[in-house]
Design an enzyme around this catalytic site. Structure first.
Site, PDB file in Angstrom:
ATOM      1  N   ASN A 206      43.163 -11.154  -9.591  1.00  0.00           N
ATOM      2  CA  ASN A 206      43.338  -9.922  -8.816  1.00  0.00           C
ATOM      3  C   ASN A 206      44.315  -8.981  -9.522  1.00  0.00           C
ATOM      4  OD1 ASN A 206      45.635  -8.970  -6.666  1.00  0.00           O
ATOM      5  ND2 ASN A 206      43.582  -8.414  -6.036  1.00  0.00           N
ATOM      6  N   HIS A 208      46.978  -7.583  -8.905  1.00  0.00           N
ATOM      7  CA  HIS A 208      48.428  -7.776  -8.814  1.00  0.00           C
ATOM      8  C   HIS A 208      48.918  -8.997  -9.578  1.00  0.00           C
ATOM      9  CE1 HIS A 208      48.540  -4.634  -5.835  1.00  0.00           C
ATOM     10  NE2 HIS A 208      47.513  -5.213  -5.271  1.00  0.00           N
ATOM     11  N   LYS A 209      47.986  -9.733 -10.232  1.00  0.00           N
ATOM     12  CA  LYS A 209      48.381 -10.959 -10.921  1.00  0.00           C
ATOM     13  C   LYS A 209      48.666 -10.679 -12.400  1.00  0.00           C
ATOM     14  CE  LYS A 209      47.837 -13.492  -7.239  1.00  0.00           C
ATOM     15  NZ  LYS A 209      47.312 -12.510  -6.289  1.00  0.00           N
ATOM     16  N   HIS A 210      49.206 -11.732 -13.091  1.00  0.00           N
ATOM     17  CA  HIS A 210      49.643 -11.568 -14.480  1.00  0.00           C
ATOM     18  C   HIS A 210      48.512 -11.122 -15.397  1.00  0.00           C
ATOM     19  CE1 HIS A 210      52.075 -14.536 -12.419  1.00  0.00           C
ATOM     20  NE2 HIS A 210      53.063 -14.267 -13.232  1.00  0.00           N
TER      21      HIS A 210
END
Ligand SMILES: Cc1ncc(COP(=O)(O)O)c(C=O)c1O
Length: 260
Positions: A206, A208-210
């Site tokens: 997603n 918002h992930k790294h």
């Protein structure tokens, strides 16, 4: 009276950081060129929901899966359109049935538990360890009943759960392990990537992930049989089982969990 400079901003003092952060753009020229090439090819998804070569998706999806399998050091990496989808597929692939219990961390995002509910199974919350906020193996063992089928460890905030202790418990009681490593791609546990020590693990892709693909997820496993069941649940299993010769039909209701 407290001077303004020693008061927290919350209480009316000056802000420590007055400037807004400059938004970081994780997508650069390499990503733009790769996306452009795909758009110019005219093919944005090459999956077909029927048994055959395209059942596993097009060349770009497979290339990405091979790269992920190599990076995480696992036999199979399988893309999905979100990690929520990945968790649903993981619980299904293990053959979890209505009334079965899956022990899960309560300190997580809701999808860890709702993926269990999806198959009419029961999430059972065990306690967490105060230092890692991951599942406490002692509490896991205390919550095992005759209905327990699996443990879902959550590697929260980039910290791996205690997989050795959880594996020992799982082996003692004949349970499977899922790792929800949504927040921990790249985290290590005793020299191996968090998520790869479970029967099925995986990560959120997603925004918002790294590492992200906008929306998406990646499942990892070293079990070829489970990998095939994950691919079936990802792509309309029920329409494929006859042609693919699947004989274990447990949880073979599929979805469209395909990453385009
Ligand atoms: C621990 C955990 N599990 C599951 C998810 C769901 O992942 P996705 O947003 O890719 O569906 C998240 C997302 O934040 C998460 O943090």
């Amino acid at each position: 009276m407290t001077s303004p400079s020693t008061r927290l901003a919350l209480h009316g003092g000056p802000k420590t950081i007055a400037q807004p952060f400059v938004r970081y753009n994780p997508l650069g020229p390499e990503e733009v060129a790769a996306a452009k090439a795909v758009i110019e090819s005219g093919v944005l998804s090459q999956f077909l929901g029927r048994w055959g070569a395209d059942f596993y998706g097009g060349p770009k999806v497979r290339e990405f899966e091979r790269a992920c399998a190599e990076y995480f050091g696992v036999k199979r990496a399988i893309t999905v359109n979100s990690w929520t989808s990945g968790l649903v597929a993981a619980v299904g692939a293990l053959g979890i049935e209505p009334g079965d219990e899956v022990i899960v961390s309560p300190w997580t995002m809701c999808a860890s538990a709702t993926a269990i509910l999806h198959w009419n199974a029961i999430p059972v919350f065990a306690d967490i360890e105060p230092d890692t906020f991951c599942l406490d193996p002692k509490s896991v063992e205390a919550n095992i009943t005759p209905h327990t089928r699996a443990i879902m460890a959550v590697d929260i905030c980039g910290h791996s759960a205690n997989l050795d202790a959880l594996r020992a418990i799982a082996d003692r009681h004949g349970l499977r392990i899922i790792s929800d490593s949504a927040q921990a791609p790249g985290a290590m546990y005793k020299g191996r990537y968090a998520g790869t020590l479970a029967d099925i693990g995986g990560y959120s892709l997603n925004y918002h992930k790294h590492i992200h693909t906008g929306e998406g997820g990646i499942l990892v496993t070293n079990d070829e049989d489970l990998a095939e069941r994950l691919c079936l649940i990802r792509n309309h299993a029920e329409a494929v089982v006859a042609d693919k010769g699947v004989t274990d039909l447990t949880n073979m209701i599929g979805h469209n969990f395909r990453l385009g």
